[in-house]
Scaffold this active site. Structure first.
Site, PDB file in Angstrom:
ATOM      1  N   TRP A  82     -13.946   6.042  -3.525  1.00  0.00           N
ATOM      2  CA  TRP A  82     -12.853   6.859  -4.055  1.00  0.00           C
ATOM      3  C   TRP A  82     -13.229   7.516  -5.381  1.00  0.00           C
ATOM      4  CZ3 TRP A  82      -8.666   8.099  -1.182  1.00  0.00           C
ATOM      5  CH2 TRP A  82      -8.439   7.339  -0.029  1.00  0.00           C
ATOM      6  N   GLN A 103       0.853  -1.208   0.000  1.00  0.00           N
ATOM      7  CA  GLN A 103       0.000   0.000   0.000  1.00  0.00           C
ATOM      8  C   GLN A 103       0.879   1.245   0.000  1.00  0.00           C
ATOM      9  OE1 GLN A 103      -2.892  -0.064   3.222  1.00  0.00           O
ATOM     10  NE2 GLN A 103      -4.590   0.025   1.793  1.00  0.00           N
ATOM     11  N   GLU A 153     -15.422   7.243   7.858  1.00  0.00           N
ATOM     12  CA  GLU A 153     -14.376   6.775   6.939  1.00  0.00           C
ATOM     13  C   GLU A 153     -14.126   7.821   5.849  1.00  0.00           C
ATOM     14  OE1 GLU A 153     -15.411   3.077   5.082  1.00  0.00           O
ATOM     15  OE2 GLU A 153     -13.424   2.775   4.189  1.00  0.00           O
ATOM     16  N   ASP A 202      -9.163   2.493  -3.998  1.00  0.00           N
ATOM     17  CA  ASP A 202      -9.583   1.270  -4.671  1.00  0.00           C
ATOM     18  C   ASP A 202     -10.333   1.444  -5.989  1.00  0.00           C
ATOM     19  OD1 ASP A 202      -8.594   0.580  -2.209  1.00  0.00           O
ATOM     20  OD2 ASP A 202     -10.303  -0.629  -1.616  1.00  0.00           O
TER      21      ASP A 202
END
Ligand code: 2M8
Length: 421
Positions: free
Chosen positions: A345, A106, A388, A164
């Site tokens: 995203w 990542q 989030e 993602d």
């Protein structure tokens, strides 16, 4: 802004404690039950604001999962949990690393937070930074060996970018045929609304790419030779550039020879330049197989300052985007037809990206922009909680709640009380 910053600080510390599983922090309870790579590095930044020893432990636990080839997995499974798919059995990584894990990495933000944590107390952190340095160096070497295309850092799976389902990968994803992917059960949509998550079309390709890596035994050379998906990502390139500069600072301070790190910095600067899309007037992702740009002004493009580039060309894009949605920065261009304000995203705004963009702007002498971004991020969290991510058009909280990295960014950067170190 009317907010009780002290109360919010306390709530943020409580979230970090609640998500602590003993030596590592999960991103949020339920939806993400394991240790995620860049989430943990942000967690360490937040923890460092009130518990320096625990902050170091977070990074040490993350690096304890490093593979012999230097790769630090994007997920470490310290304890099995049926609530998340895919688990280590699907990845087929058994025997590759010391901890059950995924087979990809990542964005490498860890070295940058190690530097900041160390700066809070150099004496207390001396032995710990010396032990971590060779591990970070070997992780960075892995990036330069296996993910660099002339200094532009690539992803081999959308999960490697951490962004993602960003439209940045749409072209490369369309080139995949997830034939024989088989049946599988997603767990994410049992935790949060499916409209806020990637689609089945995306997941079929995510799982197919995992199966591809597993088939090749996670052999980097073989995967590179066949590379069904390889996209140069401005986000990863700028983040590695920032991390490499911080690694050089750390190495120099503890008396290491940093000449190789300096060469990597120069290579990454050259690579970053190849991601400038002249037609778009923005940094952009580029598909290595086809050579084509994605045509996306994403939040990753605004990380150029975080990468230490003295580049004023992106200011025009900041002004344009903030004219449509003032700020914080949405994950995708709000004027694009692909902008989707609640889907992960593809439009929402993320506190971590705003923090990276803001600290980069500050560093580049764009203090007014940085201050605006920080205040607007603080207001967003104060009004809508530690979600989030958030719908950038109206602030609606989305995805998981009581989220570790949102709490960490609050404590370390967004809160009016934050030390910002
Ligand atoms: C998201 O990614 C995971 C896969 O890694 C998922 O959707 O299941 C991304 O937002 C990623 O950047 C993040 O690290 C992870 C945990 O917060 O969730």
């Amino acid at each position: 802004m009317t907010m009780d910053a002290g109360m919010l600080d306390e709530r943020a510390r409580e979230i970090l404690r609640q998500n602590d599983r003993g030596g590592y922090t999960v991103p949020t309870d339920g939806l993400y039950p394991y240790q995620w790579n860049w989430d943990s590095a942000f967690a360490a930044w937040g923890l460092a604001q009130f518990d320096l020893d625990r902050a170091w432990t977070e990074i040490e636990t993350l690096l304890s999962g490093q593979w012999p080839n230097g790769m630090v997995p994007h997920i470490l499974v310290h304890a099995p949990d049926p609530g998340y798919f895919p688990g280590p059995d699907v990845w087929g990584t058994d025997g590759h690393g010391p901890v059950p894990s995924s087979g990809i990495s990542q964005p490498p933000v860890a070295a940058s937070f190690v530097r900041r944590i160390w700066d809070r107390d150099r004496t207390a952190g001396d032995a710990r930074v010396r032990a971590l340095y060779p591990k970070l160096l070997s992780w960075h070497r892995w990036f330069m060996e296996w993910r660099s295309e002339d200094g532009a850092i690539c992803i081999t799976h959308p999960w490697e970018a951490g962004r993602d389902n960003a439209p940045d990968w749409d072209g490369a994803m369309a080139g995949l045929d997830p034939v024989d992917v088989g049946a599988y059960t997603r767990r994410d949509t049992a935790h949060v609304n499916a409209d806020m998550r990637p689609t089945k079309y995306d997941y079929d390709r995510y799982v197919w790419l995992v199966q591809f890596g597993k088939r090749l035994g996670w052999d980097e050379a073989a995967m590179r030779a066949q590379a069904p998906f390889r996209v140069a990502d401005p986000g990863r390139t700028f983040i590695l550039l920032a991390a490499m500069r911080d690694l050089a600072t750390l190495g120099e301070a503890i008396g290491e020879d940093i000449s190789q790190v300096r060469r990597w910095i120069a290579a990454l600067e050259d690579g970053a330049a190849t991601l400038w899309n002249e037609d778009l007037q923005s940094y952009d992702a580029r598909d290595i197989r086809t050579g084509t740009f994605a045509g996306c002004v994403s939040n990753a493009a605004f990380l150029c300052w975080c990468g230490g580039l003295d580049d004023d060309r992106m200011i025009g894009q900041v002004n344009r985007v903030w004219n449509v949605i003032r700020c914080p920065v949405p994950s995708h261009d709000p004027e694009s037809p692909r902008f989707d304000p609640r889907r992960y995203w593809r439009g929402p705004t993320w506190a971590i990206m705003n923090a990276l963009i803001g600290t980069g702007m500050e560093q580049a002498g764009l203090g007014d922009y940085a201050g605006q971004l920080r205040r607007d991020t603080a207001e967003l969290i104060a009004a809508n909680g530690f979600a989030e991510y958030f719908d950038p058009t109206d602030g609606t909280p989305a995805g998981g709640g009581s989220f570790t990295w949102t709490a960490a960014v609050w404590l370390a950067w967004a809160s009016p009380n934050a030390g910002r170190g």
